[in-house]
Design an enzyme around this catalytic site. Structure first.
Site, PDB file in Angstrom:
ATOM      1  N   ARG A 167     -59.282  33.887  -4.033  1.00 44.28           N
ATOM      2  CA  ARG A 167     -57.868  33.853  -3.625  1.00 44.28           C
ATOM      3  C   ARG A 167     -57.054  33.238  -4.759  1.00 44.28           C
ATOM      4  O   ARG A 167     -56.878  32.028  -4.854  1.00 44.28           O
ATOM      5  CB  ARG A 167     -57.731  33.027  -2.345  1.00 44.28           C
ATOM      6  CG  ARG A 167     -56.294  32.824  -1.879  1.00 44.28           C
ATOM      7  CD  ARG A 167     -55.672  34.068  -1.326  1.00 44.28           C
ATOM      8  NE  ARG A 167     -56.414  34.594  -0.187  1.00 44.28           N
ATOM      9  CZ  ARG A 167     -56.360  35.875   0.207  1.00 44.28           C
ATOM     10  NH1 ARG A 167     -55.607  36.744  -0.450  1.00 44.28           N
ATOM     11  NH2 ARG A 167     -57.086  36.287   1.232  1.00 44.28           N
TER      12      ARG A 167
ATOM     13  N   GLN B 263     -62.286  45.541   1.944  1.00 51.89           N
ATOM     14  CA  GLN B 263     -60.857  45.633   1.584  1.00 51.89           C
ATOM     15  C   GLN B 263     -60.708  45.402   0.078  1.00 51.89           C
ATOM     16  O   GLN B 263     -61.298  44.493  -0.484  1.00 51.89           O
ATOM     17  CB  GLN B 263     -60.112  44.563   2.390  1.00 51.89           C
ATOM     18  CG  GLN B 263     -58.881  43.995   1.756  1.00 51.89           C
ATOM     19  CD  GLN B 263     -57.609  44.269   2.554  1.00 51.89           C
ATOM     20  OE1 GLN B 263     -57.525  45.206   3.328  1.00 51.89           O
ATOM     21  NE2 GLN B 263     -56.611  43.430   2.348  1.00 51.89           N
TER      22      GLN B 263
ATOM     23  N   ARG C 251     -64.110  43.194  -7.109  1.00 52.09           N
ATOM     24  CA  ARG C 251     -63.820  41.762  -7.032  1.00 52.09           C
ATOM     25  C   ARG C 251     -64.917  40.988  -6.294  1.00 52.09           C
ATOM     26  O   ARG C 251     -64.851  39.760  -6.217  1.00 52.09           O
ATOM     27  CB  ARG C 251     -62.459  41.515  -6.377  1.00 52.09           C
ATOM     28  CG  ARG C 251     -62.348  41.931  -4.916  1.00 52.09           C
ATOM     29  CD  ARG C 251     -61.000  41.550  -4.314  1.00 52.09           C
ATOM     30  NE  ARG C 251     -60.952  41.799  -2.883  1.00 52.09           N
ATOM     31  CZ  ARG C 251     -60.015  41.332  -2.079  1.00 52.09           C
ATOM     32  NH1 ARG C 251     -59.038  40.578  -2.544  1.00 52.09           N
ATOM     33  NH2 ARG C 251     -60.028  41.596  -0.789  1.00 52.09           N
TER      34      ARG C 251
ATOM     35  N   HIS D 113     -54.612  42.477  -9.445  1.00 53.88           N
ATOM     36  CA  HIS D 113     -53.941  41.717  -8.371  1.00 53.88           C
ATOM     37  C   HIS D 113     -53.519  40.326  -8.869  1.00 53.88           C
ATOM     38  O   HIS D 113     -54.026  39.290  -8.426  1.00 53.88           O
ATOM     39  CB  HIS D 113     -54.915  41.591  -7.200  1.00 53.88           C
ATOM     40  CG  HIS D 113     -54.304  41.256  -5.884  1.00 53.88           C
ATOM     41  ND1 HIS D 113     -53.504  40.162  -5.675  1.00 53.88           N
ATOM     42  CD2 HIS D 113     -54.386  41.897  -4.694  1.00 53.88           C
ATOM     43  CE1 HIS D 113     -53.136  40.136  -4.403  1.00 53.88           C
ATOM     44  NE2 HIS D 113     -53.653  41.170  -3.788  1.00 53.88           N
TER      45      HIS D 113
ATOM     46  N   ASP E 273     -44.431  42.592   0.900  1.00 50.61           N
ATOM     47  CA  ASP E 273     -45.623  43.376   0.585  1.00 50.61           C
ATOM     48  C   ASP E 273     -45.165  44.813   0.331  1.00 50.61           C
ATOM     49  O   ASP E 273     -45.047  45.605   1.261  1.00 50.61           O
ATOM     50  CB  ASP E 273     -46.610  43.293   1.771  1.00 50.61           C
ATOM     51  CG  ASP E 273     -47.988  43.832   1.414  1.00 50.61           C
ATOM     52  OD1 ASP E 273     -48.159  44.318   0.288  1.00 50.61           O
ATOM     53  OD2 ASP E 273     -48.893  43.755   2.281  1.00 50.61           O
TER      54      ASP E 273
ATOM     55  N   GLU F 110     -48.551  43.069  -9.117  1.00 48.32           N
ATOM     56  CA  GLU F 110     -49.840  43.749  -9.223  1.00 48.32           C
ATOM     57  C   GLU F 110     -49.687  45.168  -9.784  1.00 48.32           C
ATOM     58  O   GLU F 110     -49.388  46.099  -9.057  1.00 48.32           O
ATOM     59  CB  GLU F 110     -50.475  43.825  -7.826  1.00 48.32           C
ATOM     60  CG  GLU F 110     -50.479  42.498  -7.085  1.00 48.32           C
ATOM     61  CD  GLU F 110     -50.797  42.662  -5.592  1.00 48.32           C
ATOM     62  OE1 GLU F 110     -51.418  43.665  -5.215  1.00 48.32           O
ATOM     63  OE2 GLU F 110     -50.416  41.788  -4.808  1.00 48.32           O
TER      64      GLU F 110
HETATM   65  O1  LIG Z   1     -56.363  39.120   1.509  1.00 53.57           O
HETATM   66  P1  LIG Z   1     -56.597  40.130   0.412  1.00 53.57           P
HETATM   67  O2  LIG Z   1     -57.641  41.138   0.766  1.00 53.57           O
HETATM   68  O3  LIG Z   1     -56.883  39.462  -0.902  1.00 53.57           O
HETATM   69  O4  LIG Z   1     -55.255  40.929   0.240  1.00 53.57           O
HETATM   70  C1  LIG Z   1     -54.068  40.256  -0.048  1.00 53.57           C
HETATM   71  C2  LIG Z   1     -52.898  41.231  -0.118  1.00 53.57           C
HETATM   72  O5  LIG Z   1     -53.061  42.043  -1.255  1.00 53.57           O
HETATM   73  C3  LIG Z   1     -51.941  42.883  -1.528  1.00 53.57           C
HETATM   74  O6  LIG Z   1     -52.188  43.604  -2.681  1.00 53.57           O
HETATM   75  C4  LIG Z   1     -51.737  43.820  -0.371  1.00 53.57           C
HETATM   76  O7  LIG Z   1     -50.602  44.647  -0.605  1.00 53.57           O
HETATM   77  C5  LIG Z   1     -51.552  43.031   0.902  1.00 53.57           C
HETATM   78  O8  LIG Z   1     -51.403  43.921   2.005  1.00 53.57           O
HETATM   79  C6  LIG Z   1     -52.730  42.098   1.118  1.00 53.57           C
HETATM   80  O9  LIG Z   1     -52.501  41.304   2.261  1.00 53.57           O
END
Ligand SMILES: O=P(O)(O)OC[C@H]1O[C@@H](O)[C@H](O)[C@@H](O)[C@@H]1O
Length: 322
Positions: A78, A102, A107, A191, A237, A296
């Protein structure tokens, strides 16, 4: 007399090479740290090839990293610069990626450090503008590959991710090669969690004229073009498709970062704000949304088809301005 004869001679015609950048591994081999002779520094976790720190010569951190980020390989990091591949978010109706985590497996895989190159000396020429490039690799069959990728991504591929540290900028560059005999579809995105002092003073330019998809308010999907700078006043977002290839992040009247895209058509702007940050277990401190803004660069609004034997490349350069 003998002592004097043994002294090494100084050849005044040979210019001294400038000091080299240093590249070291952390004691636990979990990360690679590069430092320029002038003090700029970058730290890359092999898990995800995630850039987790980028400091200027004065030690000022440029990236936001959650205090609760997992750096032990148990969860995507994070903060810093996680790498999104081969799917942005999750796309339940896309057969080949629907079972992946996701934002994909790049990553959540442990990458291999491939080596470094420096620019201090080139064929005898010297430069006072040092830089260092770190290369990381991940391919199908690699021991560090997230097991979910091995189970659900049926392609042979090779990823090379390069992180180049200059005195005033950081460039990250991804090259995805299809080593399979069939084509595959993918998204790619960097990201980047930029560190800011106060999100309420932040404005973003370079998005003007662009339509965007609003992931918070689905009614605003593909709205009319944005007018003026974007300010962040709540959960944000959005997937932009800007005409310009540079986005500038300012605080007050001071330009802070310029993010320039190469071969990427989109920019996602993300800030979780209060409620979303509250719901993210690895987001700390909870008011940390005030010190970050994700800018991003990537290509995520449509699938990129990479034919067998072909490759896809894209890069961002984050330049320090103010
Ligand atoms: O919690 P994650 O998987 O790291 O994603 C964080 C965010 O990443 C962003 O790139 C997305 O557009 C968001 O929708 C998402 O909530």
């Amino acid at each position: 007399m003998v002592e004097r004869a043994n002294k090494p001679k100084t050849l005044s015609s040979t210019p001294a090479l400038p000091p080299q950048a240093t590249v070291t591994f952390s004691d636990d081999n979990s990360r690679v740290i590069a430092e320029l002779p002038t003090g700029e520094r970058v730290e890359v976790l092999l898990y995800g090839a995630t850039v987790i720190s980028w400091k200027d010569a004065s030690g000022d951190e440029k990236l936001w990293l959650s205090e609760a980020a997992k750096l032990d390989g148990s969860k995507a990091v994070r903060g810093g610069i996680p790498l999104v591949f081969p799917v942005f978010g999750s796309v339940p109706d896309h057969l080949k990626t629907k079972d992946l985590p996701q934002h994909g497996f790049a990553r959540t895989s442990r990458w291999e450090f491939l080596g470094k190159s420096t620019s201090e000396s080139l064929e005898g020429e010297t430069t006072n503008d040092p830089s260092v490039k770190l290369d990381f690799g991940l391919s199908s069959g690699a021991p560090g590959l997230d097991p979910k990728a091995a189970a659900h991504w049926p392609y042979k591929f090779n990823l090379i991710y390069s992180v180049t540290l200059n005195r005033e900028s950081l460039t990250t560059n991804i090259l995805a090669t299809n080593d399979d005999s069939q084509s595959f579809e993918c998204h790619v995105l960097l990201h980047t969690y930029l560190r800011v002092n106060d999100i309420t003073a932040v404005s973003v330019t370079g998005l003007g004229g662009a339509q965007y998809v609003d992931k918070v308010d689905s009614a605003k999907t593909k709205t009319q073009p944005t007018e003026g700078p974007l300010t962040i006043t709540g959960e944000t977002d959005r997937v932009y498709t800007p005409a310009e290839n540079t986005v500038t992040v300012s605080e007050g009247s001071t330009e802070k970062y310029r993010v320039t895209r190469d071969k990427f058509s989109n920019v996602v702007v993300w800030n979780p704000w209060i409620d979303k940050a509250e719901g993210l277990a690895d987001f700390a401190p909870k008011d940390g949304y005030r010190q970050m803004l994700c800018i991003e660069p990537g290509t995520v609004d449509s699938w990129q088809t990479v034919e067998a034997g072909d490759a896809l490349a894209g890069a961002q350069t984050i330049s320090l301005v103010g």
